[in-house]
Design an enzyme around this catalytic site. Structure first.
Site, PDB file in Angstrom:
ATOM      1  N   HIS A 185     -12.994   6.432  10.052  1.00 50.16           N
ATOM      2  CA  HIS A 185     -11.968   7.454   9.891  1.00 50.16           C
ATOM      3  C   HIS A 185     -11.959   8.451  11.041  1.00 50.16           C
ATOM      4  O   HIS A 185     -10.906   8.857  11.533  1.00 50.16           O
ATOM      5  CB  HIS A 185     -12.189   8.239   8.587  1.00 50.16           C
ATOM      6  CG  HIS A 185     -11.588   7.596   7.380  1.00 50.16           C
ATOM      7  ND1 HIS A 185     -10.239   7.556   7.150  1.00 50.16           N
ATOM      8  CD2 HIS A 185     -12.159   6.962   6.328  1.00 50.16           C
ATOM      9  CE1 HIS A 185      -9.996   6.938   6.010  1.00 50.16           C
ATOM     10  NE2 HIS A 185     -11.152   6.562   5.488  1.00 50.16           N
ATOM     11  N   GLU A 191     -18.119  13.223  -1.339  1.00 46.95           N
ATOM     12  CA  GLU A 191     -16.722  12.896  -1.633  1.00 46.95           C
ATOM     13  C   GLU A 191     -16.654  11.534  -2.330  1.00 46.95           C
ATOM     14  O   GLU A 191     -16.020  11.385  -3.373  1.00 46.95           O
ATOM     15  CB  GLU A 191     -15.935  12.868  -0.322  1.00 46.95           C
ATOM     16  CG  GLU A 191     -14.475  12.474  -0.482  1.00 46.95           C
ATOM     17  CD  GLU A 191     -13.790  12.256   0.856  1.00 46.95           C
ATOM     18  OE1 GLU A 191     -12.549  12.281   0.879  1.00 46.95           O
ATOM     19  OE2 GLU A 191     -14.481  12.045   1.874  1.00 46.95           O
ATOM     20  N   HIS A 192     -17.285  10.536  -1.738  1.00 46.01           N
ATOM     21  CA  HIS A 192     -17.383   9.198  -2.331  1.00 46.01           C
ATOM     22  C   HIS A 192     -18.857   8.863  -2.523  1.00 46.01           C
ATOM     23  O   HIS A 192     -19.629   8.945  -1.571  1.00 46.01           O
ATOM     24  CB  HIS A 192     -16.778   8.130  -1.416  1.00 46.01           C
ATOM     25  CG  HIS A 192     -15.410   8.439  -0.905  1.00 46.01           C
ATOM     26  ND1 HIS A 192     -15.186   9.068   0.312  1.00 46.01           N
ATOM     27  CD2 HIS A 192     -14.189   8.189  -1.435  1.00 46.01           C
ATOM     28  CE1 HIS A 192     -13.888   9.183   0.509  1.00 46.01           C
ATOM     29  NE2 HIS A 192     -13.253   8.661  -0.537  1.00 46.01           N
ATOM     30  N   HIS A 232      -4.562  51.129 -25.644  1.00 47.55           N
ATOM     31  CA  HIS A 232      -4.569  49.788 -26.206  1.00 47.55           C
ATOM     32  C   HIS A 232      -4.600  49.866 -27.737  1.00 47.55           C
ATOM     33  O   HIS A 232      -3.862  49.161 -28.427  1.00 47.55           O
ATOM     34  CB  HIS A 232      -5.802  49.011 -25.725  1.00 47.55           C
ATOM     35  CG  HIS A 232      -5.686  48.473 -24.340  1.00 47.55           C
ATOM     36  ND1 HIS A 232      -5.509  49.279 -23.238  1.00 47.55           N
ATOM     37  CD2 HIS A 232      -5.730  47.189 -23.872  1.00 47.55           C
ATOM     38  CE1 HIS A 232      -5.454  48.527 -22.157  1.00 47.55           C
ATOM     39  NE2 HIS A 232      -5.586  47.254 -22.510  1.00 47.55           N
ATOM     40  N   GLN A 245     -16.218   4.055   6.198  1.00 46.43           N
ATOM     41  CA  GLN A 245     -15.889   5.478   6.240  1.00 46.43           C
ATOM     42  C   GLN A 245     -16.053   6.050   7.636  1.00 46.43           C
ATOM     43  O   GLN A 245     -15.317   6.953   8.037  1.00 46.43           O
ATOM     44  CB  GLN A 245     -16.767   6.244   5.248  1.00 46.43           C
ATOM     45  CG  GLN A 245     -16.434   5.961   3.793  1.00 46.43           C
ATOM     46  CD  GLN A 245     -14.976   6.187   3.462  1.00 46.43           C
ATOM     47  OE1 GLN A 245     -14.235   5.237   3.219  1.00 46.43           O
ATOM     48  NE2 GLN A 245     -14.546   7.426   3.475  1.00 46.43           N
ATOM     49  N   ASP A 297      -9.757   3.766  -2.046  1.00 40.34           N
ATOM     50  CA  ASP A 297      -8.821   4.309  -1.062  1.00 40.34           C
ATOM     51  C   ASP A 297      -7.415   3.788  -1.283  1.00 40.34           C
ATOM     52  O   ASP A 297      -6.440   4.465  -0.937  1.00 40.34           O
ATOM     53  CB  ASP A 297      -9.279   3.943   0.352  1.00 40.34           C
ATOM     54  CG  ASP A 297     -10.416   4.820   0.841  1.00 40.34           C
ATOM     55  OD1 ASP A 297     -10.646   5.889   0.249  1.00 40.34           O
ATOM     56  OD2 ASP A 297     -11.074   4.437   1.833  1.00 40.34           O
TER      57      ASP A 297
END
Length: 445
Positions: A269, A336-337, A429, A266, A370
């Site tokens: 990235h 996230e992961h 109403h 990771q 992924d």
């Protein structure tokens, strides 16, 4: 001398705080979308007022290439697929096949509930009319993101799908050919050479060549996130995606080689990518730290991505007293992961409440997710997993309630409706009910 990449946060010995106090102890990247918003606002408004001309000017300014047209010619898509490496094509086809299996199972069926005899409420699910999907460019090329965006939109039944990816000077102003090939493979023929905030603005406002979309999805940098925030309310968005994150909850049974390789995977990235190990084993922490250096030196993107990511404030080894405390930490972090590499990984995974996606055991690494697990990799970041989900078929669907009552069914509940309307001081109403049954409506004063 061993280089220490990851800082250490020692949460052993004291009771862990609750809620925000625990989150504040954990590492996180600086990601100031509000500050970026001030810079993307004029860009978005220029696209609004000048359309394709603004997109062409911004491509020259940001991507270093002067476009003749923003829309990618159909022939370029065909050529890209024909010229694609057969092994890459096979991998993309398998990735798409697995993604379809998972996302097709997410489809929701219309459901009708009979509330009373003669009174029903039906919930039907309708896809948005048009979506603009974004596939990032820049440091890497992400044909996998094309699959992760396109497949759920197609499985949801979205009738109009367009995709944007940044212009590449190396390829004559077209997006990367692997992006184009992935689009062609999936049957997406409306593709634009537009990147960052300009792509989001193009989909939000529409231009001469691109009709406006109802929704924009897909990962991107801070400028994409800021543009999504700017247009929230005008268009639907999936999320303001921040830098990617991996958290690994591990005990002494974990293999330090696996843990180190997954953290690095990771980190490659982006220099802001977060790599966090949560463990109750100081021996594992030491072993992972020892493994990092040779693995880092054996790969690419070392100085511009991996080392800054691992040594940044967003990455750390977090030491805890036990795996129960570790579970509290990863739930507070909301990664996230989230990988779980413990003796009872499956049981722990079942108890996780906050994560974009959970990867169970040593044979389910994030890299699998992924590309080819079948799951989606467009996931909430920055702790947003405590309230948001990853991209799915549901992202592109709207639930609509259809109310169908007969005269008798309405008459049976009419007095309750009138009573509640009067309790809220909304007499009209109630009058709308009374008018149907000839009840006397009080005159207005």
């Amino acid at each position: 001398m061993l280089q220490q990449f990851l800082a250490r946060i020692d949460l052993r010995g004291d009771a862990l705080p609750e809620g925000p106090a625990l989150r504040d102890l954990l590492p996180r990247a600086d990601f100031d979308v509000a500050a970026a918003l001030d810079k993307v606002r004029p860009i978005c408004e220029d696209v609004h007022h000048r359309g394709d001309a603004a997109l062409i000017d911004f491509a020259e300014r940001f991507d270093g290439v002067r476009l003749e047209s923003v829309r990618v010619p159909a022939q370029a898509l065909t050529d890209a697929l024909e010229q694609l490496d057969p092994a890459v094509r096979a991998a993309l086809e398998e990735s798409a096949r697995r993604a379809r299996l998972v996302h097709r199972a997410q489809r929701r069926a219309t459901h009708t509930t009979q509330v009373v005899p003669g009174g029903t409420v039906t919930e039907k699910w309708v896809p948005v009319d048009r979506v603009g999907l974004y596939a990032p460019g820049g440091r890497s090329v992400y044909p996998s993101s094309v699959i992760m965006n396109v497949v759920p939109a197609q499985e949801a039944g979205v009738p109009s799908i367009a995709l944007a990816s940044p212009a590449q000077a190396e390829f004559g102003g077209l997006p990367h050919p692997t992006i184009l090939a992935a689009c062609a493979l999936l049957g997406v023929d409306e593709v634009y050479a537009a990147g960052g905030a300009t792509a989001v603005a193009m989909f939000a406002y529409g231009t001469e060549s691109c009709p406006p979309a109802n929704m924009v999805t897909g990962p991107g940098n801070i400028w994409v996130a800021a543009a999504k925030r700017y247009f929230t309310g005008r268009i639907g968005i999936d999320a303001e995606a921040g830098p990617t994150e991996i958290a690994i909850l591990a005990d002494s049974t974990a293999d330090p080689v696996h843990v180190a390789s997954d953290l690095i995977s990771q980190a490659e990235h982006d220099p802001l990518a977060a790599a966090v190990l949560v463990t109750d084993s100081a021996d594992l922490a030491d072993a992972v730290e020892k493994e990092l250096e040779p693995q880092v030196r054996a790969t690419r993107h070392i100085d511009d991505r991996i080392v800054p990511a691992l040594s940044g404030r967003q990455s750390a080894i977090v030491l805890v007293d036990g795996i129960e405390e570790g579970l509290r930490v990863v739930d507070a972090y909301g990664a996230e992961h989230l990988e779980i590499q413990t003796a009872d990984a499956a049981a722990l995974a079942d108890r996780v409440r906050n994560a974009g996606a959970v990867f169970v055991g040593p044979w389910s690494p994030v890299s699998l997710g992924d590309y080819a697990a079948g799951s989606n990799h467009v996931l909430p970041t920055g702790g947003c997993a405590c309230h948001s989900s990853g991209l799915s078929v549901q992202s592109f669907l709207r639930g609509i309630h259809v109310v169908d009552y007969s005269e008798d069914a309405l008459a049976e509940v009419a007095h309750h409706v009138v009573t509640l309307a009067e309790a809220e001081d909304l007499p009209a109403h109630g009058a709308a009910i009374k008018a149907r049954f000839g009840w006397k409506v009080p005159e207005s004063k």
